[in-house]
Design a protein around this motif. Structure first.
Motif, PDB file in Angstrom:
ATOM      1  N   LYS A  79       2.455 -38.693 -25.956  1.00 25.19           N
ATOM      2  CA  LYS A  79       3.650 -38.027 -25.435  1.00 25.19           C
ATOM      3  C   LYS A  79       4.829 -38.170 -26.394  1.00 25.19           C
ATOM      4  O   LYS A  79       5.623 -37.241 -26.563  1.00 25.19           O
ATOM      5  N   GLY A  83       7.019 -35.285 -28.187  1.00 24.37           N
ATOM      6  CA  GLY A  83       8.465 -35.182 -28.005  1.00 24.37           C
ATOM      7  C   GLY A  83       9.216 -35.129 -29.319  1.00 24.37           C
ATOM      8  O   GLY A  83      10.178 -34.378 -29.485  1.00 24.37           O
ATOM      9  N   SER A  86       9.555 -31.704 -31.556  1.00 24.35           N
ATOM     10  CA  SER A  86      10.420 -30.572 -31.163  1.00 24.35           C
ATOM     11  C   SER A  86      11.654 -30.528 -32.054  1.00 24.35           C
ATOM     12  O   SER A  86      12.775 -30.806 -31.619  1.00 24.35           O
ATOM     13  N   SER A 142      15.845 -38.038 -17.266  1.00 26.89           N
ATOM     14  CA  SER A 142      14.726 -38.544 -16.463  1.00 26.89           C
ATOM     15  C   SER A 142      14.820 -38.067 -15.022  1.00 26.89           C
ATOM     16  O   SER A 142      13.840 -37.612 -14.432  1.00 26.89           O
ATOM     17  N   GLY A 146      13.349 -33.887 -17.400  1.00 30.91           N
ATOM     18  CA  GLY A 146      13.333 -33.325 -18.741  1.00 30.91           C
ATOM     19  C   GLY A 146      12.377 -34.041 -19.668  1.00 30.91           C
ATOM     20  O   GLY A 146      11.534 -34.835 -19.232  1.00 30.91           O
ATOM     21  N   ASN A 147      12.527 -33.775 -20.954  1.00 28.68           N
ATOM     22  CA  ASN A 147      11.675 -34.341 -21.999  1.00 28.68           C
ATOM     23  C   ASN A 147      12.229 -35.708 -22.388  1.00 28.68           C
ATOM     24  O   ASN A 147      13.102 -35.819 -23.245  1.00 28.68           O
ATOM     25  N   ALA A 150      11.977 -36.944 -26.196  1.00 28.57           N
ATOM     26  CA  ALA A 150      12.952 -36.250 -27.040  1.00 28.57           C
ATOM     27  C   ALA A 150      14.368 -36.729 -26.733  1.00 28.57           C
ATOM     28  O   ALA A 150      15.210 -36.812 -27.631  1.00 28.57           O
ATOM     29  N   ASN A 280      11.354 -24.451 -23.322  1.00 28.77           N
ATOM     30  CA  ASN A 280      10.799 -24.597 -21.980  1.00 28.77           C
ATOM     31  C   ASN A 280      11.762 -25.396 -21.116  1.00 28.77           C
ATOM     32  O   ASN A 280      12.793 -25.885 -21.597  1.00 28.77           O
ATOM     33  N   GLU A 282      11.720 -28.395 -19.700  1.00 29.45           N
ATOM     34  CA  GLU A 282      11.945 -29.791 -20.050  1.00 29.45           C
ATOM     35  C   GLU A 282      12.859 -29.922 -21.277  1.00 29.45           C
ATOM     36  O   GLU A 282      13.784 -30.743 -21.293  1.00 29.45           O
ATOM     37  N   ASP A 283      12.604 -29.115 -22.299  1.00 30.41           N
ATOM     38  CA  ASP A 283      13.421 -29.185 -23.508  1.00 30.41           C
ATOM     39  C   ASP A 283      14.833 -28.677 -23.255  1.00 30.41           C
ATOM     40  O   ASP A 283      15.805 -29.195 -23.818  1.00 30.41           O
ATOM     41  N   THR A 286      16.809 -31.428 -21.641  1.00 30.25           N
ATOM     42  CA  THR A 286      17.160 -32.445 -22.638  1.00 30.25           C
ATOM     43  C   THR A 286      18.305 -31.979 -23.522  1.00 30.25           C
ATOM     44  O   THR A 286      19.230 -32.741 -23.820  1.00 30.25           O
TER      45      THR A 286
END
Length: 349
Positions: A79, A83, A86, A142, A146-147, A150, A280, A282-283, A286
């Motif tokens: 993971k 992360g 990106s 969190s 999100g990511n 990253a 996306n 999650e990114d 972040t």
């Protein structure tokens, strides 16, 4: 003995009951607690300043390291690698932190130059030049789902870059020498407090990762408690220094309005850029949380070197103090709402 045990159980059980009542009323217990910490700091500022019998500031500092240790435990190497790959996300976050913020504030200098409020503008520009905050950025990412890898990467790198970039931006308007600013000491502290716990957690992931994953709800409460401690101790110092004296209520309200406006402006621009680049969910989360936050910790530490005039420091720190509180309140609302929209668990439910 049984009676004492029952009292203790009732006290512990009171927290979720208060959270449930607040949720029914449309309020979030964490937001209420944040406001409560500010009021408590105003009424009892010495509690966050005194180092005896226990320094709450030190507890908060150690707590940040524990937070990152547990984040590391929840990160598998696979993971983490995903992360860190990106690169477009990292570029957006760092440009938002160190380029977008200052460029939004810089043109306004013409309207304040030579006036009574020029120091407030300088403090706002100082805020714009600061790195992103580490702990609360990752916590909000969190909570919102999100990511996290990253977010940890960007928040940590931002802290290190800020050691060099913030003095460079401020050098445009300051003639004070930064001699004596021990860069390596600050970098070493950040590595010990942030990066080392994360690396340790990743190493121990294969042994304790499942434990951290099973207890992530409890760990999230711990994260929020540490943020509350940071808010309390920060405002205790602010009120003890009488940083708000000399300014009218209207001045503070206008400054507060400008600070929350700045937050949402950067938040909106970063969100728009993230959508244009096809990030996306999650990114995108972040990017907007890490790219719109500023660090009060770095602001107070660097101010001692960049602004040798003690009387000047109070005014300079006023914008970051207000922004710090408002960004926590606004980001918490957004993070909790994002989590609910995505069907994630949120505190108080």
């Amino acid at each position: 003995m049984k009676k004492e045990q029952k009292v203790a159980e009732d006290a512990v059980g009171l927290i979720p009951r208060v959270g449930a009542l607040a949720a029914r009323a449309g309020l979030d217990w964490f937001l209420l607690a944040l406001v409560g910490m500010i009021v408590l700091a105003y009424l009892f500022p010495q509690g966050g300043i005194d180092r005896e019998p226990l320094s709450l500031g030190d507890v908060a500092n150690y707590g940040v390291s524990v937070i990152f240790l547990f984040y590391g435990l929840r990160l598998s190497p696979e993971k983490l690698k995903a992360g860190l790959s990106s690169w477009r996300l990292h570029v957006v976050v760092q440009l938002s932190t160190f380029v977008l913020f200052p460029l939004l504030i810089l043109p306004l200098h013409t309207f304040f130059e030579g006036g009574d409020k020029e120091m407030l503008w300088l403090g706002t520009f100082y805020l714009a030049a600061l790195p992103s905050t580490v702990s609360s950025s990752v916590v909000m990412v969190s909570i919102a789902g999100g990511n996290i890898p990253a977010a940890i990467f960007n928040a940590s790198i931002s802290s290190l870059l800020g050691i060099f970039i913030t003095p460079l931006w401020m050098g445009l308007f300051l003639t004070a020498s930064t001699e004596g600013f021990d860069i390596w000491s600050v970098m070493g502290k950040l590595i010990l407090q942030v990066l080392l716990p994360v690396v340790l957690g990743i190493v121990l992931h294969r042994y304790w990762g499942s434990f951290a994953e099973r207890n992530k709800k409890k760990l999230r409460v711990f994260d929020q408690i540490i943020i509350l401690l940071i808010v309390y101790t920060s405002f205790c110092e602010s009120f003890a220094r009488r940083m708000f004296s000399g300014y009218s209520l209207t001045d503070l309200l206008l400054l507060s309005t400008a600070m929350i406006g700045l937050f949402f402006l950067v938040y909106g621009i970063t969100n728009g850029i993230s959508r244009l680049l096809g990030f996306n969910r999650e990114d995108r989360i972040t990017a907007i949380f890490c790219g719109s936050k500023k660090s009060l910790v770095h602001g107070t530490v660097m101010s001692k070197v960049l602004f040798p005039n003690a009387n000047m420091v109070g005014i300079i720190l006023l914008p970051i103090m207000i922004y710090h509180a408002l960004q926590l309140l606004a980001a918490s609302i957004i993070a909790q709402a994002t989590a609910r929209k995505a069907g994630l668990e949120v505190q108080g439910e």
